[in-house]
Design a protein around this motif. Structure first.
Motif, short mmCIF file in Angstrom:
data_model
loop_
_atom_site.label_atom_id
_atom_site.label_comp_id
_atom_site.label_asym_id
_atom_site.label_seq_id
_atom_site.Cartn_x
_atom_site.Cartn_y
_atom_site.Cartn_z
N SER A 9 -23.16 -51.56 16.33
CA SER A 9 -22.07 -52.52 16.20
C SER A 9 -20.75 -51.77 16.28
CB SER A 9 -22.17 -53.30 14.89
OG SER A 9 -22.04 -52.43 13.78
N HIS A 10 -19.70 -52.52 16.58
CA HIS A 10 -18.38 -51.93 16.81
C HIS A 10 -17.35 -52.63 15.93
CE1 HIS A 10 -15.96 -49.43 19.62
NE2 HIS A 10 -15.00 -50.30 19.34
N ASP A 11 -16.51 -51.83 15.26
CA ASP A 11 -15.39 -52.37 14.47
C ASP A 11 -15.83 -53.20 13.28
OD1 ASP A 11 -13.72 -51.16 16.31
OD2 ASP A 11 -13.24 -52.99 17.39
N ASP A 12 -16.84 -52.76 12.55
CA ASP A 12 -17.24 -53.47 11.32
C ASP A 12 -16.09 -53.41 10.31
OD1 ASP A 12 -19.75 -53.86 12.40
OD2 ASP A 12 -20.61 -52.09 11.45
N THR A 13 -15.93 -54.49 9.54
CA THR A 13 -14.84 -54.54 8.56
C THR A 13 -15.32 -54.68 7.12
OG1 THR A 13 -14.61 -56.93 8.87
CG2 THR A 13 -13.22 -55.50 10.22
N PRO A 22 -16.01 -48.01 12.30
CA PRO A 22 -15.78 -48.96 11.21
C PRO A 22 -14.31 -48.98 10.85
CG PRO A 22 -16.89 -46.98 10.42
CD PRO A 22 -16.91 -46.91 11.91
N GLU A 23 -13.78 -50.17 10.61
CA GLU A 23 -12.34 -50.32 10.40
C GLU A 23 -11.91 -50.13 8.95
OE1 GLU A 23 -11.05 -54.00 12.08
OE2 GLU A 23 -11.29 -53.29 14.14
N THR A 24 -12.87 -50.11 8.04
CA THR A 24 -12.54 -49.99 6.62
C THR A 24 -13.47 -48.99 5.95
OG1 THR A 24 -14.09 -51.74 5.93
CG2 THR A 24 -11.84 -52.43 6.54
N GLY A 29 -3.71 -49.41 12.39
CA GLY A 29 -3.69 -49.62 10.95
C GLY A 29 -5.03 -49.61 10.25
N ASN A 30 -6.10 -49.23 10.95
CA ASN A 30 -7.41 -49.16 10.31
C ASN A 30 -7.51 -47.91 9.44
OD1 ASN A 30 -8.17 -51.52 11.63
ND2 ASN A 30 -8.99 -50.40 13.39
N VAL A 31 -8.64 -47.77 8.74
CA VAL A 31 -8.84 -46.63 7.86
C VAL A 31 -8.74 -45.32 8.64
CG1 VAL A 31 -11.35 -46.63 8.13
CG2 VAL A 31 -10.33 -45.70 6.04
#
Length: 381
Positions: free
Chosen positions: A223-227, A246-248, A277-279
């Motif tokens: 998966s891509h860009d999990d939050t 992962p974004e967070t 602005g992601n982690v």
């Protein structure tokens, strides 16, 4: 394919950098000298970079809309850039998305066919990956057979629909430009996005069935860009055990808890943070939430990121380099590369020990890149 004994360099082995000879015989690392000696005094010899996800190839295949018709020639140019940046295995991530254009089904079909035809003629190991937008339900039935025909065994799912704005009936930012770039009327493009958003309740169940089918065929899923942790757990339950970007921190921590692989963007490290602005990848690496650093959209970044991590003391040199070599290799199930031990593929990058520039790149004992001073040493009588 050359049998060589590389001497005088600092070689990255299981115990770290050590001044030892590295023997290459028949495309593999050997435990005994059997080739012509080559002095590499003043250089570092490291495992070749395994790039688990990159889409920087797009500018070679379509530098301008409609300008590139021979994709095989574009892939040859891609290999040259990869090799010059020490990348020996590259996963080429191609979209199929409602966005259309270079992310549409027709273009993806051309790209995957070109990879299947051209990759076997190149030195660098090029591997296709499909990034698939989850709301394209009309393609679910045909997707497994398409993947088989394309030779794609790695698929990553993402959802880039701006659901909040669509729910309010608002036009997403940059929508008109996006539509025109895809060759669509903006009104038709917006209507498509609204239609896909409206059928969102059907997506989870359809994904469950699709992932079960693809998993049964042995495909690698991610998966891509999990939050959120819940989102990552849903993908884990479907068998998508790789979390890309992962974004967070919450999502990355959930991936680690469930034993899933974590791919982060090397440009995030080089830049010192996410551009949206992601982690921060640096923070996640410091917490142990990273298995692989990928080029994302910039092929020089994996090498630069590993060196920056080591120079800044976030991790030691061997650990930093493992994030661009052994780590991604294991994540992709490639057990024959990523380390410089006897029996492994002779996939190697040679760096100038002072400037850290790439001086040579080798894949299975064959040079894909060779610069001035090293070339003179290799071809010396």
């Amino acid at each position: 394919m050359a049998d060589l004994d590389l001497q005088g360099a600092q070689v990255l082995g299981p115990e770290g950098l050590d001044r030892q000879a590295l023997h290459i015989v028949g495309g593999l690392i050997s435990d005994a000298p059997a080739g012509r000696p080559v002095s590499l005094e003043g250089y570092l010899v490291l495992p070749g970079i395994v790039d688990a996800h990159g889409d920087g190839f797009e500018r070679h295949l379509a530098p301008r809309r409609g300008a590139m018709k021979q994709m095989g020639e574009g892939l040859i140019a891609v290999e040259a850039e990869l090799a010059a940046n020490g990348i020996t295995t590259a996963v080429l991530a191609q979209f199929i998305s409602w966005e259309g254009g270079l992310r549409g089904l027709e273009f993806a079909d051309e790209v995957f066919q070109a990879i299947a035809e051209t990759a076997p003629t190149l030195v660098t190991d090029l591997r296709p990956q499909l990034r698939f937008e989850t709301h394209l339900l009309d393609l679910y039935d045909s997707l497994p057979e398409r993947l088989a025909r394309w030779g794609v065994d790695y698929i990553v799912f993402n959802d880039h629909l701006p659901h909040a704005r669509l729910a309010d009936g608002r036009t997403p930012p940059r929508m008109v430009g996006q539509a025109l770039k895809a060759g669509r009327n903006p009104e038709d493009h917006f209507a498509l996005m609204q239609r896909l958003h409206a059928q969102r309740h059907k997506v989870p169940g359809a994904l469950d069935a699709l992932c079960t089918q693809l998993g049964s065929r042995g495909l690698r899923l991610g998966s891509h860009d999990d939050t959120t942790a819940a989102e990552r757990f849903e993908w884990h339950e479907r068998g998508a055990t790789i979390a890309e970007f992962p974004e967070t921190q919450e999502a990355a921590e959930a991936a680690r808890t469930h034993g899933d692989g974590i791919v982060l963007g090397a440009p995030n490290v080089v830049r010192g943070g996410s551009h949206n602005g992601n982690v921060s990848a640096l923070d996640l690496i410091a917490m142990g939430f990273c298995d692989a650093l990928a080029s994302d959209y910039h092929y020089p970044s994996p090498r630069r990121a590993a060196l920056m991590l080591a120079d800044s003391g976030v991790v030691d040199f061997a650990t930093a380099w493992r994030l661009v070599s052994e780590g991604p290799a294991r994540l992709l199930g490639l057990e024959d590369r990523g380390t410089l031990v006897p029996g492994q593929c002779a996939d190697i990058v040679v760096l100038d020990a002072t400037t850290y520039r790439v001086a040579a790149t080798m894949v299975r004992g064959r040079f894909s890149y060779l610069s001035g001073d090293i070339a003179e040493r290799v071809f010396a009588a």
